[in-house]
Every structure is written in structure tokens, then in C-alpha cells.
Design a protein around this motif. Structure first.
Motif, mmCIF file in Angstrom:
data_model
loop_
_atom_site.group_PDB
_atom_site.id
_atom_site.type_symbol
_atom_site.label_atom_id
_atom_site.label_comp_id
_atom_site.label_asym_id
_atom_site.label_seq_id
_atom_site.Cartn_x
_atom_site.Cartn_y
_atom_site.Cartn_z
ATOM 1 N N LYS A 51 0.795 -1.334 -0.023
ATOM 2 C CA LYS A 51 0.011 0.086 -0.074
ATOM 3 C C LYS A 51 0.886 1.232 0.024
ATOM 4 N N VAL A 52 0.206 2.411 -0.086
ATOM 5 C CA VAL A 52 1.037 3.516 0.016
ATOM 6 C C VAL A 52 0.569 4.388 1.178
ATOM 7 N N GLU A 53 1.681 5.022 1.780
ATOM 8 C CA GLU A 53 1.278 5.968 2.916
ATOM 9 C C GLU A 53 1.889 7.125 2.756
ATOM 10 N N GLY A 54 1.228 8.218 3.145
ATOM 11 C CA GLY A 54 1.657 9.570 3.225
ATOM 12 C C GLY A 54 0.790 10.699 4.120
ATOM 13 N N THR A 55 1.320 11.866 3.817
ATOM 14 C CA THR A 55 0.309 12.726 4.601
ATOM 15 C C THR A 55 -0.096 13.803 3.752
ATOM 16 N N PHE A 56 -1.387 14.403 4.103
ATOM 17 C CA PHE A 56 -2.035 15.584 3.319
ATOM 18 C C PHE A 56 -1.852 16.776 4.584
ATOM 19 N N SER A 57 -1.528 17.983 4.068
ATOM 20 C CA SER A 57 -1.398 19.165 4.961
ATOM 21 C C SER A 57 -2.766 19.583 5.126
ATOM 22 N N GLU A 58 -3.051 20.219 6.260
ATOM 23 C CA GLU A 58 -4.515 20.657 6.537
ATOM 24 C C GLU A 58 -5.140 21.564 5.508
ATOM 25 N N ARG A 59 -4.242 22.157 4.586
ATOM 26 C CA ARG A 59 -5.048 22.947 3.544
ATOM 27 C C ARG A 59 -5.560 21.820 2.389
ATOM 28 N N ASP A 60 -4.985 20.751 2.270
ATOM 29 C CA ASP A 60 -5.344 19.707 1.346
ATOM 30 C C ASP A 60 -6.713 19.260 1.722
ATOM 31 N N LEU A 61 -7.048 18.885 3.032
ATOM 32 C CA LEU A 61 -8.128 17.933 3.795
ATOM 33 C C LEU A 61 -9.459 18.626 2.926
ATOM 34 N N LYS A 62 -9.803 20.033 2.623
ATOM 35 C CA LYS A 62 -10.861 20.431 2.056
ATOM 36 C C LYS A 62 -11.041 19.816 0.613
ATOM 37 N N ASN A 63 -10.100 19.368 -0.068
ATOM 38 C CA ASN A 63 -10.189 18.957 -1.410
ATOM 39 C C ASN A 63 -10.132 17.387 -1.609
ATOM 40 N N HIS A 93 -0.297 17.759 9.679
ATOM 41 C CA HIS A 93 -0.156 17.003 8.543
ATOM 42 C C HIS A 93 -0.751 15.608 9.052
ATOM 43 N N PHE A 94 -1.801 15.279 8.011
ATOM 44 C CA PHE A 94 -2.684 14.116 8.476
ATOM 45 C C PHE A 94 -2.312 12.927 7.486
ATOM 46 N N PRO A 95 -2.142 11.752 8.180
ATOM 47 C CA PRO A 95 -1.696 10.552 7.462
ATOM 48 C C PRO A 95 -2.771 9.978 6.245
ATOM 49 N N PHE A 96 -2.658 9.448 5.239
ATOM 50 C CA PHE A 96 -3.300 8.746 4.394
ATOM 51 C C PHE A 96 -2.783 7.329 3.917
ATOM 52 N N GLU A 97 -3.794 6.664 3.482
ATOM 53 C CA GLU A 97 -3.431 5.364 2.932
ATOM 54 C C GLU A 97 -3.881 5.067 1.484
ATOM 55 N N VAL A 98 -3.348 4.548 0.540
ATOM 56 C CA VAL A 98 -3.845 4.217 -0.725
ATOM 57 C C VAL A 98 -3.795 2.718 -0.993
ATOM 58 N N GLU A 99 -4.757 1.961 -1.469
ATOM 59 C CA GLU A 99 -4.767 0.517 -2.013
ATOM 60 C C GLU A 99 -4.508 0.775 -3.378
#
Length: 410
Positions: free
Chosen positions: A227-239, A279-285
Motif C-alpha cells: 500500500k502507499v502511505e503519506g500525509t496531507f497538509s491541513e490545506r489539502d483536507l478540504k479537497n 499533517h494528516f496521514p493517508f493510505e492508498v490501496e
């Protein structure tokens, strides 16, 4: 050949003369015409708006194997770090000494309970026999008193009740003992055979870590599925939102790999601070077929935040931006520059989606500043390169002359 040369020369003289006349004449329409030397055809394509982030390839799952030192004595590991394992692959083994001692203890306690059940059975049988004899004696040998009651009936009734209660208690005790025997059978079965001397993997994957100090988890297995892990900035969360389409690429990957944004954390990866952005972690399948990706590979992540299929697309440069509305200039079929109000959609890479006001196939002026006046005629640069022998042969002499005259008079 001479006739073609003469036609071209005549057309050229008439064209130059006519244009000079129109240009020098007062209140000439030529002065109000727009010289358009650059235009574009409204295309139809899929426009995709994306948000970019960085990520790293990690195992989709981690499985931990635990060891209970109180159950059996550890003997040895059967795998090493980095080994590939399948479901059912032995990981480590116990010493059989403790297991044999435990089995012997369980068997002895089970035997004791079975002996107890046998004794209870004999006691119940004796009580049933006594109950039968007591009832028979009461019916045949008791005298009848003058008042009609049987002598000693009260004592016999008490004895019958006492025997019946004793039988009930013995049967209840027997049931409890039999339940204990079943429990011991299950425990003995759990130790049955040599399989319990080996603990096997329940999943396929790779051995990430072995704790040789026997601290739990004693073995960690990572799945082969990445899987892929990363982080979004708080500005990215709205999109972004879970379920969006994702594309992943890297220098170590041939082409791009599709996927789905499956998880966006509700809390930042570290304690929030006023002095720094969260920054908020995310995961991609990932949607893999034959691709192989090494764990730890750094990748570029493109999240599709918006997409329009078969959109009418124009160059962003061709939009005339007013105070409230946006306009384009269309070269229409009657030879005029038509000003149109449009509703814009996505704007990506120098292109603008036209949601309303124009359709694919129409021609739009690239540089709105070249338009002298809306709804006025336009003219463009002559392209001699198109006037080749093949062009004249396809058009025919009569049609060529007709087009020259139409252009001249217009």
C-alpha cells in the motif's frame, strides 16, 4: 500553365487594389474589420483536476505472532528474517517435555473424574433399588389404624422423599463430573499430536522481524500486498475524501499504477502546534496486476479531485474576462466575430472548460485584443503555401474564379 499564371496575377492585382481602396476610403468597413491571425478550434477532451502529494510504499498488513511462556517451553525458530512464508509454514517449535508432562497431568485428572462418575452411577443404582424396595414394603406390610390411616406412613413418606432427593443430588454431581471430563478432552485434544510442537503462519508474506529474546510479539510477518502511505497538509483536507481515484508513479516504476484513497486520518500524525502546519496521514490501496513494487519505494501520488469527461475545451488565453462575466469571440459561419458569454468550469494547464456558451468544433479567437468590434467582419492572413498545384486541380477553374470574386466583393 500561362493561363494559371495570368489568373494568379490578375487575382493578386485585384486583391491589392481592392484592399488599398477599402483601407483609404473614409468610413470604410475595412477599418472596422478585425485582423485575426490566430484562432483555435474548440476541442473535446477529458479534464482531470489533481492534487499532488508524496508517499512511500509499505506493507498493507502486519501480523504478529505471540508466545506464551506459561504454556510450553520454547525450543527453536524454524525461519529467519527476510524469509518468504506461506499459510501453514512452521515458524517456531516447542520442546515436547513440558507438553508430555502436561498431557500426563490432564490424563490423570480425567481418569480420576471417570472413576468418580462410575462410583456415582453405582450409588444411584443402589438408591433406585432402595426406593423400589421401600415402596413395595409400604404397600404390602403396613397395618391400617381405626381412623383409616396407615401406621408408619409418615415415616415411610419421609424416607421416600429423602431417597428421591439423594438420587437427584447424585445425578447432578454426575452431570458436573461429565462436563469436567469433556473439558479435559478438549484440552487433551489441543495438545494432540506433533503439530502442536510447531506454531505455523496463518498468512502468506515475509518475515519482517524475529525477537530472539522471546519478547512478544515473537515474530512479525508483513504481507506481500503493498500500500502507499503519506500525509496531507491541513490545506489539502478540504479537497480530498476517501474513495477518490489515485495514480502513483516513481522512477522505479514503469508507467503509472492506479489505486484508491482508502483512509484519511482524523487526527494529525504528531501533536498539533500553533507554530507549525499539521499533517494528516493517508493510505492508498493499489490496483496491481503483474507490477512488483519494493517496500520503502518513494512515490509521487496524484489524487483525482475532479474530472469532466468530453468537456468543451478552449485555451485559457482566449477568454476575455469582464468585471462580472467571461466572454469569448467565435468566428461564425457568416464571417463575423461573435462575442459570447460563457460559463467556465475547470481550468487546468492553460486550458479552460466551457460549461455553457460554446460547443466543440467551433472556432474561437486566441487573442481577444485583436478584435476591433464585436459582430463585425474579420479577415486573416493569406497562406500561399496552401495554393499548390493539387489545390487548383481539385477546385477547378470555375470555382477558383468564383471564390476570388466573392472574396473581392466582400
Amino acid at each position: 500553365m500561362k493561363k494559371k499564371t495570368a489568373i494568379l496575377m490578375t487575382a493578386g492585382i485585384l486583391f491589392v487594389s481592392g484592399n488599398l481602396y477599402l483601407a483609404l476610403k473614409d468610413d470604410s468597413k475595412a477599418r472596422r474589420s478585425s485582423y485575426i491571425n490566430s484562432w483555435a478550434k474548440i476541442g473535446k477532451e477529458t479534464m482531470t483536476e489533481t492534487l499532488y502529494a508524496e508517499g512511500v510504499v509499505t506493507p498493507q498488513e502486519e501480523h504478529h505472532i505471540y508466545y506464551d511462556p506459561n504454556s510450553s517451553e520454547f525450543k527453536s525458530f524454524l525461519v529467519k528474517e527476510g524469509d518468504e512464508v506461506d499459510s501453514g509454514t512452521p515458524l517456531f517449535e516447542y520442546s515436547s517435555d513440558n507438553i508430555d508432562r502436561e498431557l500426563a497431568r490432564l490424563e490423570a485428572e480425567k481418569d480420576q473424574l471417570e472413576t468418580e462418575v462410575t462410583l456415582l452411577d453405582e450409588q444411584i443404582q443402589q438408591l433406585v433399588y432402595l426406593q423400589t424396595v421401600s415402596a413395595s414394603t409400604t404397600d404390602n406390610s403396613l397395618a391400617v389404624a381405626g381412623d383409616g390411616t396407615s401406621a408408619g406412613s409418615s415415616n415411610n413418606d419421609l424416607m421416600a422423599v429423602s431417597i428421591e432427593k439423594e438420587i437427584y443430588d447424585k445425578e447432578l454431581e454426575k452431570s458436573r463430573a461429565e462436563a469436567e471430563i469433556e473439558k479435559y478432552d478438549d484440552m487433551i485434544e489441543s495438545y494432540d499430536g506433533s503439530d502442536q510442537l510447531e506454531i505455523s503462519s496463518e498468512v502468506a508474506g515475509s518475515i519482517k522481524k524475529i525477537n530472539y529474546a522471546l519478547n512478544n510479539p515473537i515474530v512479525t510477518i508483513i504481507s506481500d500486498t503493498p500500500k502507499v502511505e503519506g500525509t496531507f497538509s491541513e490545506r489539502d483536507l478540504k479537497n480530498v475524501q476517501e474513495g477518490m481515484e489515485v495514480y502513483v508513479k516513481s522512477d522505479n516504476i514503469k508507467g503509472t499504477i492506479g489505486g484508491t484513497l482508502t483512509t484519511i486520518a482524523k487526527h494529525p500524525e504528531s501533536d498539533p502546534s500553533v507554530k507549525k502546519e499539521s499533517h494528516f496521514p493517508f493510505e492508498v490501496e493499489l490496483e496491481l496486476e503483474d507490477e512488483k513494487i519494493v517496500h520503502g519505494t518513494h512515490v509521487d501520488v496524484s489524487v483525482v479531485t475532479n474530472q469532466v469527461v468530453n468537456a468543451a475545451v478552449i485555451p485559457e488565453r482566449s477568454v476575455d474576462k469582464g468585471k462580472k462575466n467571461s466572454y469569448i469571440y467565435v468566428l461564425n459561419e457568416v464571417g463575423k466575430v461573435e462575442k459570447r458569454k460563457i460559463n467556465k468550469g475547470l481550468q487546468i494547464g492553460g486550458k479552460t472548460e466551457v460549461k455553457k456558451g460554446a460547443k466543440p468544433g467551433e472556432f474561437v479567437v486566441r487573442k481577444p485584443e485583436n478584435v476591433q468590434k464585436a459582430d463585425s467582419p474579420f479577415f486573416s492572413k493569406l497562406k500561399p503555401g496552401l495554393l499548390n498545384k493539387k489545390t487548383f486541380s481539385e477546385e477547378g477553374k470555375r470555382n477558383i474564379f468564383k471564390q476570388i470574386m466573392v472574396g473581392f466583393f466582400r
